[in-house]
Design a protein around this motif. Structure first.
Motif, PDB file in Angstrom:
ATOM      1  N   PRO A 152       0.756  -1.179   0.139  1.00 40.05           N
ATOM      2  CA  PRO A 152       0.112   0.092   0.083  1.00 40.05           C
ATOM      3  C   PRO A 152       0.745   1.262  -0.001  1.00 40.05           C
ATOM      4  CG  PRO A 152      -0.494  -1.512   1.982  1.00 40.05           C
ATOM      5  CD  PRO A 152       0.731  -2.066   1.100  1.00 40.05           C
ATOM      6  N   GLY A 153       0.285   2.249  -0.291  1.00 39.44           N
ATOM      7  CA  GLY A 153       0.978   3.654  -0.615  1.00 39.44           C
ATOM      8  C   GLY A 153       1.444   4.248   0.682  1.00 39.44           C
ATOM      9  N   TRP A 154       0.656   3.893   1.715  1.00 37.02           N
ATOM     10  CA  TRP A 154       1.384   4.334   3.216  1.00 37.02           C
ATOM     11  C   TRP A 154       2.632   3.473   3.571  1.00 37.02           C
ATOM     12  CZ3 TRP A 154       1.476   1.110   7.387  1.00 37.02           C
ATOM     13  CH2 TRP A 154       0.580   0.207   7.396  1.00 37.02           C
ATOM     14  N   GLY A 168       8.216   3.745   4.282  1.00 32.58           N
ATOM     15  CA  GLY A 168       9.644   3.235   4.317  1.00 32.58           C
ATOM     16  C   GLY A 168      10.545   3.910   3.479  1.00 32.58           C
ATOM     17  N   LEU A 169      10.271   4.728   2.621  1.00 36.46           N
ATOM     18  CA  LEU A 169      10.996   5.881   1.841  1.00 36.46           C
ATOM     19  C   LEU A 169      11.523   6.928   3.037  1.00 36.46           C
ATOM     20  CD1 LEU A 169       9.348   6.396  -1.522  1.00 36.46           C
ATOM     21  CD2 LEU A 169      11.376   5.364  -0.917  1.00 36.46           C
ATOM     22  N   VAL A 170      10.556   7.378   3.730  1.00 39.50           N
ATOM     23  CA  VAL A 170      10.902   8.303   4.954  1.00 39.50           C
ATOM     24  C   VAL A 170      11.823   7.776   5.776  1.00 39.50           C
ATOM     25  CG1 VAL A 170       9.878   9.609   6.587  1.00 39.50           C
ATOM     26  CG2 VAL A 170       8.853   9.738   4.705  1.00 39.50           C
ATOM     27  N   ALA A 171      11.661   6.354   6.116  1.00 40.19           N
ATOM     28  CA  ALA A 171      12.492   5.602   7.244  1.00 40.19           C
ATOM     29  C   ALA A 171      13.886   5.661   6.501  1.00 40.19           C
ATOM     30  CB  ALA A 171      11.992   4.405   7.702  1.00 40.19           C
ATOM     31  N   VAL A 208      17.491   6.968   7.886  1.00 37.92           N
ATOM     32  CA  VAL A 208      18.681   6.318   8.332  1.00 37.92           C
ATOM     33  C   VAL A 208      19.792   6.777   7.443  1.00 37.92           C
ATOM     34  CG1 VAL A 208      19.523   3.812   8.138  1.00 37.92           C
ATOM     35  CG2 VAL A 208      17.390   4.236   8.884  1.00 37.92           C
ATOM     36  N   TYR A 209      19.746   7.007   6.077  1.00 42.72           N
ATOM     37  CA  TYR A 209      20.723   7.554   5.237  1.00 42.72           C
ATOM     38  C   TYR A 209      21.252   8.658   5.867  1.00 42.72           C
ATOM     39  CZ  TYR A 209      23.301   9.254   1.266  1.00 42.72           C
ATOM     40  OH  TYR A 209      24.227   9.484   0.270  1.00 42.72           O
ATOM     41  N   ASN A 210      20.538   9.680   6.190  1.00 46.83           N
ATOM     42  CA  ASN A 210      21.009  11.090   6.656  1.00 46.83           C
ATOM     43  C   ASN A 210      21.988  10.954   7.894  1.00 46.83           C
ATOM     44  OD1 ASN A 210      20.425  12.783   4.613  1.00 46.83           O
ATOM     45  ND2 ASN A 210      18.302  12.866   5.276  1.00 46.83           N
TER      46      ASN A 210
END
Length: 117
Positions: free
Chosen positions: A7-9, A14-17, A21-23
């Motif tokens: 689902p989109g949410w 997942g993209l925000v997480a 983590v990357y930053n």
């Protein structure tokens, strides 16, 4: 759900997480990487080492999205073939940079002349 995707949410979360983590990893790793490049540099060539280090990261960050997209267009295996090949090609370049071709002159400072390392 058509296609069996998430689902989109879930994708958005997942993209925000992943971004967080990357930053966080960049924030933690950058000071150590910068300190390592300073510690390894000969005092007379420190500016050159720092410039090459920063330039290499900047060029990589600028070119990576387009290059990896181009490689993905040709197939999913191409990025995985390109990355080890580029890493292996970097080894002789690094070894070439490691050996100075000319002598490094001493640089006078306020406290005298810097000793050669």
């Amino acid at each position: 759900m058509p296609g069996g995707g998430a689902p989109g949410w879930v994708v958005g979360g997942g993209l925000v997480a992943a971004m967080v983590v990357y930053n966080l990893a960049e924030t933690v790793a950058t000071p150590g990487r910068e300190e390592l490049s300073v510690a390894l540099a000969h005092p007379a060539r420190r500016g050159r080492y720092l410039a090459v280090n920063q330039l290499s990261w900047s060029i990589g960050q600028a070119l990576a999205p387009g290059l990896l997209t181009l490689l993905f267009v040709h197939g999913p295996a191409w990025p995985w073939l390109f990355l080890p090949a580029a890493s292996l090609a970097a080894v002789p370049a690094l070894l070439r940079l490691e050996r100075p071709t000319t002598t490094v002159p001493d640089i006078p400072s306020e406290n005298g002349t810097l000793a050669r390392v």
